[in-house]
Design an enzyme around this catalytic site. Sequence first.
Site, PDB file in Angstrom:
ATOM      1  N   ASN A  42      -6.173   9.201   7.233  1.00 29.78           N
ATOM      2  CA  ASN A  42      -7.468   8.557   7.130  1.00 29.78           C
ATOM      3  C   ASN A  42      -7.292   7.085   6.772  1.00 29.78           C
ATOM      4  O   ASN A  42      -6.753   6.795   5.710  1.00 29.78           O
ATOM      5  CB  ASN A  42      -8.313   9.258   6.065  1.00 29.78           C
ATOM      6  CG  ASN A  42      -9.758   8.827   6.120  1.00 29.78           C
ATOM      7  OD1 ASN A  42     -10.187   8.193   7.078  1.00 29.78           O
ATOM      8  ND2 ASN A  42     -10.506   9.155   5.085  1.00 29.78           N
ATOM      9  N   ASN A  47      -4.808   6.047  -7.107  1.00 25.00           N
ATOM     10  CA  ASN A  47      -5.381   7.402  -7.080  1.00 25.00           C
ATOM     11  C   ASN A  47      -4.380   8.484  -7.482  1.00 25.00           C
ATOM     12  O   ASN A  47      -4.161   9.464  -6.775  1.00 25.00           O
ATOM     13  CB  ASN A  47      -6.004   7.714  -5.709  1.00 25.00           C
ATOM     14  CG  ASN A  47      -4.997   7.713  -4.577  1.00 25.00           C
ATOM     15  OD1 ASN A  47      -3.911   7.152  -4.705  1.00 25.00           O
ATOM     16  ND2 ASN A  47      -5.344   8.325  -3.469  1.00 25.00           N
ATOM     17  N   ASP A 104       0.817   2.580   3.802  1.00 21.05           N
ATOM     18  CA  ASP A 104      -0.058   3.675   3.341  1.00 21.05           C
ATOM     19  C   ASP A 104       0.779   4.960   3.183  1.00 21.05           C
ATOM     20  O   ASP A 104       0.311   6.055   3.487  1.00 21.05           O
ATOM     21  CB  ASP A 104      -1.243   3.894   4.284  1.00 21.05           C
ATOM     22  CG  ASP A 104      -2.334   4.768   3.662  1.00 21.05           C
ATOM     23  OD1 ASP A 104      -2.234   5.109   2.460  1.00 21.05           O
ATOM     24  OD2 ASP A 104      -3.290   5.117   4.378  1.00 21.05           O
ATOM     25  N   HIS A 128       0.843  -1.214   0.000  1.00 16.76           N
ATOM     26  CA  HIS A 128       0.000   0.000   0.000  1.00 16.76           C
ATOM     27  C   HIS A 128       0.875   1.259   0.000  1.00 16.76           C
ATOM     28  O   HIS A 128       1.207   1.795   1.044  1.00 16.76           O
ATOM     29  CB  HIS A 128      -0.921  -0.012   1.224  1.00 16.76           C
ATOM     30  CG  HIS A 128      -2.032   0.982   1.172  1.00 16.76           C
ATOM     31  ND1 HIS A 128      -3.293   0.716   1.644  1.00 16.76           N
ATOM     32  CD2 HIS A 128      -2.085   2.258   0.700  1.00 16.76           C
ATOM     33  CE1 HIS A 128      -4.069   1.768   1.463  1.00 16.76           C
ATOM     34  NE2 HIS A 128      -3.359   2.727   0.903  1.00 16.76           N
ATOM     35  N   HIS A 181     -10.927   0.305   0.813  1.00 14.84           N
ATOM     36  CA  HIS A 181     -10.742   1.448   1.729  1.00 14.84           C
ATOM     37  C   HIS A 181     -12.096   1.678   2.370  1.00 14.84           C
ATOM     38  O   HIS A 181     -13.050   2.036   1.691  1.00 14.84           O
ATOM     39  CB  HIS A 181     -10.268   2.665   0.918  1.00 14.84           C
ATOM     40  CG  HIS A 181     -10.324   3.967   1.667  1.00 14.84           C
ATOM     41  ND1 HIS A 181      -9.192   4.694   1.980  1.00 14.84           N
ATOM     42  CD2 HIS A 181     -11.362   4.688   2.143  1.00 14.84           C
ATOM     43  CE1 HIS A 181      -9.540   5.798   2.624  1.00 14.84           C
ATOM     44  NE2 HIS A 181     -10.850   5.826   2.727  1.00 14.84           N
ATOM     45  N   ARG A 186       2.312   8.741  -6.274  1.00 16.56           N
ATOM     46  CA  ARG A 186       1.874  10.075  -6.754  1.00 16.56           C
ATOM     47  C   ARG A 186       2.159  10.373  -8.223  1.00 16.56           C
ATOM     48  O   ARG A 186       1.779  11.433  -8.702  1.00 16.56           O
ATOM     49  CB  ARG A 186       2.487  11.200  -5.910  1.00 16.56           C
ATOM     50  CG  ARG A 186       2.233  11.114  -4.421  1.00 16.56           C
ATOM     51  CD  ARG A 186       0.769  11.152  -4.076  1.00 16.56           C
ATOM     52  NE  ARG A 186       0.556  11.381  -2.639  1.00 16.56           N
ATOM     53  CZ  ARG A 186      -0.572  11.067  -2.011  1.00 16.56           C
ATOM     54  NH1 ARG A 186      -1.564  10.512  -2.663  1.00 16.56           N
ATOM     55  NH2 ARG A 186      -0.708  11.315  -0.725  1.00 16.56           N
ATOM     56  N   HIS A 229       2.958  14.259   0.989  1.00 17.15           N
ATOM     57  CA  HIS A 229       2.381  15.559   0.619  1.00 17.15           C
ATOM     58  C   HIS A 229       3.490  16.600   0.668  1.00 17.15           C
ATOM     59  O   HIS A 229       4.451  16.465   1.429  1.00 17.15           O
ATOM     60  CB  HIS A 229       1.266  15.956   1.595  1.00 17.15           C
ATOM     61  CG  HIS A 229       0.044  15.116   1.480  1.00 17.15           C
ATOM     62  ND1 HIS A 229      -0.756  15.116   0.361  1.00 17.15           N
ATOM     63  CD2 HIS A 229      -0.507  14.219   2.346  1.00 17.15           C
ATOM     64  CE1 HIS A 229      -1.762  14.268   0.546  1.00 17.15           C
ATOM     65  NE2 HIS A 229      -1.624  13.695   1.733  1.00 17.15           N
TER      66      HIS A 229
HETATM   67 ZN   LIG Z   1      -7.016   4.306   2.037  1.00 15.04          ZN
END
Ligand SMILES: [Zn+2]
Length: 440
Positions: free
Chosen positions: A278, A94, A305, A60, A179, A64, A309
Amino acid sequence: MNVLITNARVIDPSQELDGTFDILIEEGTVSRVDKKIKASGVETIDATGLVATPGFIDIHTHLREPGQEHKETIATGTRAAVAGGYTAVCAMANTVPPNDERAVTEMVLAEAARNGLCRVYPIGAVSKGLKGEELAELAELRAAGCVGVSDDGKPVWNAQLMRRALEYCSMLGIPVIAHEEDANLNEGGVMHEGYYSTLLGMRGIPAVSEETLVARDVLLAKATGAHVHIAHLSTAGAVDAVRRARAEGVRVTCEVTPHHIALGDETVQSFSTNLKMNPPLRSEEHRKAVIAGIADGTIDAIATDHAPHHFDEKNVEFDLAPFGVIGLETAFAVCYDRLVRTKVIGLSRLIDLMSCSPARIFNLPGGTLRKGSLGDVTLLDVEARYEVATPFQSKAANSPFVGEKLQGRIAATLVGGAIRYDARPKSETPAPRKTAKKAK
Ligand SMILES: [Zn+2]
């Protein structure tokens, strides 16, 4: 690449191996693990005092790229990965655009081949545009090289869509990675709903928001016979739901992150935006339930995860900051410190959670040092203590662990027999620990 690693304490849970051995890697694959191997014309790595394990696999990771290269790139994300002992990462879908079609998967794989320091396994989107409305071309994504599908960052809110995704992925032989959060229950939430959210006057994300969707997806997995993998599980009820479903024979696996193991919601009192993610850091009751799930085998894997950023994006009020923290470079030390040193689990089980089991549940190569397997090896110095400091190898620095003193560091990382990270002391005679400097 021909390399001989000598005198390592080899721990390979995939074959229940724990002892002092040499490892010979020839042409990128493990050719022998044995006592005192003699080999000529190979590079030798003296691993006396180090632990050698199958390379870590992060199932996970947010790399980016494409689209958000100001946060991280495939080059910098994989550089962070090898610094954390990872020889492979699964790249979440994503991105911008999302990995919902073959062209994006191929771009990720091509860039990883060009500039990646470790293996990259793309994860495709469940739905087109991650919108949760229409299934992406799952078979095409699978054919292009995706090892699973996920709309991670968002839940698949539509149960029918989730059911169809499970049915297709069951035929394709890949998991759907879920998720889990109910957007209505979570609306406006920025931290765990409980004592501290009340104290701080912040909108909460209740545990039940995660638990309702875990319960639903476990039922859908049961109904379809498909494999659902629960991402970053963080609550007592979610652990319980997985435990009960597993006992019934449902094909459910799950992961937890190092930050949910190590940190609770009381830390948010500092208002550091590097504590905003999250699912959120939970209360002690939930954190303990997650650790109990690790101890009793309910939890299959530790996954980072890793969510980089830019400094400017996180350098705002807590309410406004984006969710997510980086984790590749600190995962092993945090888990060694919080799980092994505290005797919750042994080192072998931690290696299983970070390498063998991720390979097994996502059906990936690696996660073993058996003859003929990938020459992916992580060398650990489990005695070394160090303070987590910036800069990281990652482009980002949004880690909640900066300034923490941890035990257990990565000494070197080999991918296909090639040294991709090396923090061993440079001198011939090993430098005393206190002055040992991280190379590069
Ligand atoms: Zn997630």
